[in-house]
Design a protein around this motif. Structure first.
Motif, PDB file in Angstrom:
ATOM      1  N   VAL A 150      24.515  66.025  42.358  1.00  0.00           N
ATOM      2  CA  VAL A 150      25.046  67.409  42.257  1.00  0.00           C
ATOM      3  C   VAL A 150      25.139  68.281  43.369  1.00  0.00           C
ATOM      4  O   VAL A 150      24.497  68.452  44.539  1.00  0.00           O
ATOM      5  N   LYS A 151      26.607  68.824  43.452  1.00  0.00           N
ATOM      6  CA  LYS A 151      27.146  69.593  44.538  1.00  0.00           C
ATOM      7  C   LYS A 151      26.481  71.175  44.574  1.00  0.00           C
ATOM      8  O   LYS A 151      26.318  71.778  45.513  1.00  0.00           O
ATOM      9  N   SER A 152      26.562  71.502  43.293  1.00  0.00           N
ATOM     10  CA  SER A 152      26.026  72.903  43.143  1.00  0.00           C
ATOM     11  C   SER A 152      25.303  73.184  41.578  1.00  0.00           C
ATOM     12  O   SER A 152      25.747  72.151  40.743  1.00  0.00           O
ATOM     13  N   LEU A 153      24.601  74.120  41.335  1.00  0.00           N
ATOM     14  CA  LEU A 153      24.069  74.570  40.167  1.00  0.00           C
ATOM     15  C   LEU A 153      24.870  76.004  39.628  1.00  0.00           C
ATOM     16  O   LEU A 153      24.870  76.966  40.534  1.00  0.00           O
ATOM     17  N   LYS A 154      25.093  76.328  38.556  1.00  0.00           N
ATOM     18  CA  LYS A 154      25.637  77.604  37.970  1.00  0.00           C
ATOM     19  C   LYS A 154      24.927  77.851  36.877  1.00  0.00           C
ATOM     20  O   LYS A 154      23.872  76.956  36.130  1.00  0.00           O
ATOM     21  N   GLU A 155      25.076  79.046  36.207  1.00  0.00           N
ATOM     22  CA  GLU A 155      24.219  79.619  35.455  1.00  0.00           C
ATOM     23  C   GLU A 155      24.421  78.821  33.995  1.00  0.00           C
ATOM     24  O   GLU A 155      25.411  78.393  33.607  1.00  0.00           O
ATOM     25  N   GLY A 156      23.157  78.418  33.462  1.00  0.00           N
ATOM     26  CA  GLY A 156      23.194  77.697  32.214  1.00  0.00           C
ATOM     27  C   GLY A 156      22.567  76.315  32.721  1.00  0.00           C
ATOM     28  O   GLY A 156      22.101  75.423  31.844  1.00  0.00           O
ATOM     29  N   ASP A 157      22.767  75.708  34.109  1.00  0.00           N
ATOM     30  CA  ASP A 157      22.251  74.472  34.278  1.00  0.00           C
ATOM     31  C   ASP A 157      20.705  74.487  34.382  1.00  0.00           C
ATOM     32  O   ASP A 157      19.970  75.439  34.551  1.00  0.00           O
ATOM     33  N   SER A 158      20.371  73.089  34.270  1.00  0.00           N
ATOM     34  CA  SER A 158      18.777  72.854  34.288  1.00  0.00           C
ATOM     35  C   SER A 158      18.672  71.958  35.462  1.00  0.00           C
ATOM     36  O   SER A 158      19.271  70.901  35.728  1.00  0.00           O
ATOM     37  N   ALA A 159      17.530  72.295  36.336  1.00  0.00           N
ATOM     38  CA  ALA A 159      17.482  71.297  37.356  1.00  0.00           C
ATOM     39  C   ALA A 159      15.654  71.413  38.009  1.00  0.00           C
ATOM     40  O   ALA A 159      15.416  72.831  37.846  1.00  0.00           O
ATOM     41  N   ALA A 160      15.119  70.645  38.392  1.00  0.00           N
ATOM     42  CA  ALA A 160      13.948  70.986  39.186  1.00  0.00           C
ATOM     43  C   ALA A 160      13.815  71.771  40.006  1.00  0.00           C
ATOM     44  O   ALA A 160      12.977  72.643  40.464  1.00  0.00           O
ATOM     45  N   ALA A 161      15.161  71.884  40.835  1.00  0.00           N
ATOM     46  CA  ALA A 161      15.107  72.854  42.082  1.00  0.00           C
ATOM     47  C   ALA A 161      15.119  74.239  41.496  1.00  0.00           C
ATOM     48  O   ALA A 161      14.687  75.119  42.451  1.00  0.00           O
ATOM     49  N   ILE A 162      15.415  74.523  40.557  1.00  0.00           N
ATOM     50  CA  ILE A 162      15.459  76.070  39.750  1.00  0.00           C
ATOM     51  C   ILE A 162      14.152  76.559  39.945  1.00  0.00           C
ATOM     52  O   ILE A 162      13.808  77.608  40.177  1.00  0.00           O
ATOM     53  N   VAL A 163      13.312  75.604  39.780  1.00  0.00           N
ATOM     54  CA  VAL A 163      11.595  75.970  39.600  1.00  0.00           C
ATOM     55  C   VAL A 163      11.133  76.380  40.804  1.00  0.00           C
ATOM     56  O   VAL A 163      10.564  77.779  41.138  1.00  0.00           O
ATOM     57  N   GLN A 164      11.561  75.832  42.068  1.00  0.00           N
ATOM     58  CA  GLN A 164      11.118  76.225  43.328  1.00  0.00           C
ATOM     59  C   GLN A 164      12.002  77.147  43.946  1.00  0.00           C
ATOM     60  O   GLN A 164      11.509  78.258  44.757  1.00  0.00           O
ATOM     61  N   ILE A 165      13.338  77.563  43.668  1.00  0.00           N
ATOM     62  CA  ILE A 165      14.111  78.560  43.997  1.00  0.00           C
ATOM     63  C   ILE A 165      13.572  79.759  43.496  1.00  0.00           C
ATOM     64  O   ILE A 165      13.530  81.061  43.934  1.00  0.00           O
ATOM     65  N   ARG A 166      13.179  79.767  42.099  1.00  0.00           N
ATOM     66  CA  ARG A 166      12.504  80.913  41.232  1.00  0.00           C
ATOM     67  C   ARG A 166      11.250  81.344  42.145  1.00  0.00           C
ATOM     68  O   ARG A 166      11.114  82.630  42.517  1.00  0.00           O
ATOM     69  N   LYS A 167      10.500  80.419  42.461  1.00  0.00           N
ATOM     70  CA  LYS A 167       9.126  80.761  43.179  1.00  0.00           C
ATOM     71  C   LYS A 167       9.432  81.423  44.481  1.00  0.00           C
ATOM     72  O   LYS A 167       8.709  82.488  44.885  1.00  0.00           O
ATOM     73  N   ARG A 168      10.327  80.921  45.258  1.00  0.00           N
ATOM     74  CA  ARG A 168      10.880  81.352  46.487  1.00  0.00           C
ATOM     75  C   ARG A 168      11.428  83.011  46.296  1.00  0.00           C
ATOM     76  O   ARG A 168      10.753  83.682  47.218  1.00  0.00           O
ATOM     77  N   LEU A 169      12.231  83.139  45.361  1.00  0.00           N
ATOM     78  CA  LEU A 169      12.507  84.653  45.360  1.00  0.00           C
ATOM     79  C   LEU A 169      11.548  85.514  44.963  1.00  0.00           C
ATOM     80  O   LEU A 169      11.454  86.726  45.237  1.00  0.00           O
ATOM     81  N   VAL A 170      10.613  84.956  44.114  1.00  0.00           N
ATOM     82  CA  VAL A 170       9.624  86.003  43.615  1.00  0.00           C
ATOM     83  C   VAL A 170       8.576  86.424  44.923  1.00  0.00           C
ATOM     84  O   VAL A 170       8.119  87.497  45.162  1.00  0.00           O
ATOM     85  N   LEU A 171       8.295  85.222  45.469  1.00  0.00           N
ATOM     86  CA  LEU A 171       7.366  85.482  46.754  1.00  0.00           C
ATOM     87  C   LEU A 171       8.112  86.529  47.780  1.00  0.00           C
ATOM     88  O   LEU A 171       7.280  87.094  48.287  1.00  0.00           O
ATOM     89  N   GLU A 172       9.285  86.387  48.034  1.00  0.00           N
ATOM     90  CA  GLU A 172       9.986  87.411  49.132  1.00  0.00           C
ATOM     91  C   GLU A 172      10.355  88.721  48.491  1.00  0.00           C
ATOM     92  O   GLU A 172      10.821  89.659  49.354  1.00  0.00           O
TER      93      GLU A 172
END
Length: 526
Positions: free
Chosen positions: A221-243
């Motif tokens: 996977v080279k990139s993710l766009k709106e509508g995609d599902s991935a485990a990485a999304i969960v961690q990115i979401r957490k990171r954005l909330v923490l900051e």
């Protein structure tokens, strides 16, 4: 500095959190409303013949021997003690020294156990050793928190902005003459220092809670766009909330509109346009450990110690931050104009310094530096006899210059603040470079995307010029000069972390690899 009560205000009110008050030896809390002893009638003579023995016994404080001697040459008596014992202000200073980590300083205080013993088990009668320990502690505090690394060391990191020398003996002398001048104030250091300090607290709290996990895009996977599902999304979401870029963590693994808005806010904070995709670059950036970001904040707090707080009060200042590729025109401390910039590439680093903009050059010639002439122009001429004509250049004696016009590398206007580095701000015909996230391409000068707008703003306020008049000068095909009636300070600085007044921090790439150099000097020096 001229404020008579500034140091007291700084130490008692602003450099630490409100909750940082220590406890006195009798169990009472020390507060910012502390009544300091008026000990004019309780002065105790001090034996100055013991100074040499003290500094021989405490070599880590010997750097302050001159200041300590100067202090007591004015008073000839105990300062931190009176006949009632330790004055309460001594407790306050001791408390501040015990919390240097709040100032981004992870350093070991010399003779800390001995210092603590002075306050934990005070003697009934003061002694010279205890008095000199506290005075040395005071100068240790001002050296590390207010002054930072000395000028020679800061210049080793490529920092040539002017630095003011403060007499901290005079500060304390004023304090002792009128100890009731107590008020909260955050003006002793450049305002960005206090913003970063809030950010330091924020990221330390994130670290205490476990930080964030590693983000990894699925194989292939080279990139993710709106509508995609991935485990990485969960961690990115957490990171954005923490900051603080998102309010809620839904825990969803789907790239939804809420996540998109959070990513957009993250990119905007870092002065980038968001293309809607999550690619390797942003993942790599988000995988930086919290500890690394905390270190970056501390390093940039040190840089703030080198900038005069007078910059906050200047009527107008043009500031360029090299790592963020941004120019900001401040008026009365507030941003009035912002532009993307291109700075020097690694081999032609843009110098950190300051100057006073004194004139604008419209439709300028580019007098090509000898280094560029030898490395680029002469080899070009050797390969192609028509090289100069093709690039609108001409010989002037033994030098080469590029004539005014659309091809001119300086564009149609340059902003001059004469300096020994021969660096200035200027327009450029290469507008496409401003679309790049990484913009270290120049030979050292600073290319300004909105050069025309900047010229209009400056000349309108300085000489009541119109847009039409600026355009005419820029496109005249003939060089002309506009001299400013009032010079404008220009600061070119280097900050890899920058916080807003709420402590929200944006981190920028250390494009000249100066953070590690500074960290080595900073911690080696302490």
């Amino acid at each position: 500095m001229k404020k008579t009560n500034a140091l007291l205000a700084f130490i008692l009110g602003c450099t630490f959190l409100v909750t940082s008050c220590n406890k006195k030896k009798d169990g009472e809390n020390v507060s910012d409303n502390t009544e300091v002893h008026d000990h004019d009638d309780a002065q105790i003579p001090l034996d100055t013949t013991q100074f040499a023995a003290f500094f021989q016994k405490h070599p880590d404080f010997k750097q302050f021997e001159g200041e300590v001697s100067k202090l007591y040459s004015k008073h000839h008596h105990y300062i931190w003690h009176d006949k009632g014992g330790l004055i309460e202000f001594a407790d306050v200073v001791h408390n501040r020294v015990n919390q240097l980590d709040n100032e981004g300083l992870e350093i070991k205080v010399p003779y800390k156990e001995e210092l603590n013993e002075v306050f934990d088990n005070p003697k009934s009668k003061p002694d010279t050793n205890s008095e000199l320990l506290i005075s040395s502690m005071y100068f240790y505090y001002t050296k590390n928190v207010l002054e930072g690394l000395d000028k020679t060391k800061s210049q080793q990191t490529g920092w040539y902005l002017p630095r003011e020398r403060v007499d901290y003996v005079a500060y304390l002398d004023t304090l002792m003459q009128d100890p009731k001048l107590i008020k909260r104030d955050e003006s002793e250091l450049f305002s960005q220092y206090y913003n970063l300090r809030k950010g330091l607290q924020k990221y330390r709290e994130i670290e205490k809670k476990g930080g964030w996990g590693a983000i990894k895009l699925d194989e292939g996977v080279k990139s993710l766009k709106e509508g995609d599902s991935a485990a990485a999304i969960v961690q990115i979401r957490k990171r954005l909330v923490l900051e603080g870029y998102m309010k809620n963590d839904s825990g969803k693994s789907v790239y939804d509109s809420e996540l998109k808005e959070g990513l957009k806010a993250y990119e905007q904070k870092h002065n980038r346009e968001f293309d809607g995709k999550i690619g390797p670059a942003i993942v790599t950036e988000m995988n930086m450990p919290v500890a690394q970001l905390i270190k970056a904040i501390s390093i940039n707090m040190e840089r703030c110690r080198w900038i005069s707080p007078k910059m906050d009060k200047a009527p107008e200042v043009i500031a360029v931050n090299i790592p963020s590729y941004r120019l900001v025109y401040f008026k009365k401390g507030k941003p009035a104009f912002t532009s993307k910039v291109v700075v020097g590439k690694e081999l032609n680093k843009t110098v950190v310094f300051s100057g006073n903009m004194s004139y604008l050059n419209f439709a300028p010639y580019w007098n090509i530096p000898t280094s560029i002439l030898n490395k680029e122009i002469k080899p070009g001429i050797a390969k192609d006899p028509n090289y100069l004509a093709k690039h609108n250049m001409e010989w002037v004696g033994k030098r080469v210059r590029q004539k005014p016009g659309g091809q001119n590398s300086l564009g149609k206007v340059k902003f001059m603040f004469p300096n020994q580095n021969n660096i200035y701000l200027h327009d450029t015909p290469a507008k496409s470079l401003f679309n790049q996230d990484d913009r270290a391409f120049s030979h050292g000068c600073v290319r300004v995307e909105k050069a025309r707008d900047l010229a209009i703003m400056i000349t309108k306020e300085d000489g009541n010029w119109t847009e039409a008049k600026v355009d005419k000068a820029m496109n005249a095909g003939k060089e002309s000069t506009y001299s400013l009636k009032k010079k404008i300070p220009v600061y070119i600085a280097y900050f890899t972390a920058w916080a807003d007044e709420n402590g929200n921090v944006a981190f920028f790439e250390d494009i000249y690899k100066r953070d590690e150099r500074l960290a080595g000097l900073l911690y080696a020096a302490k």
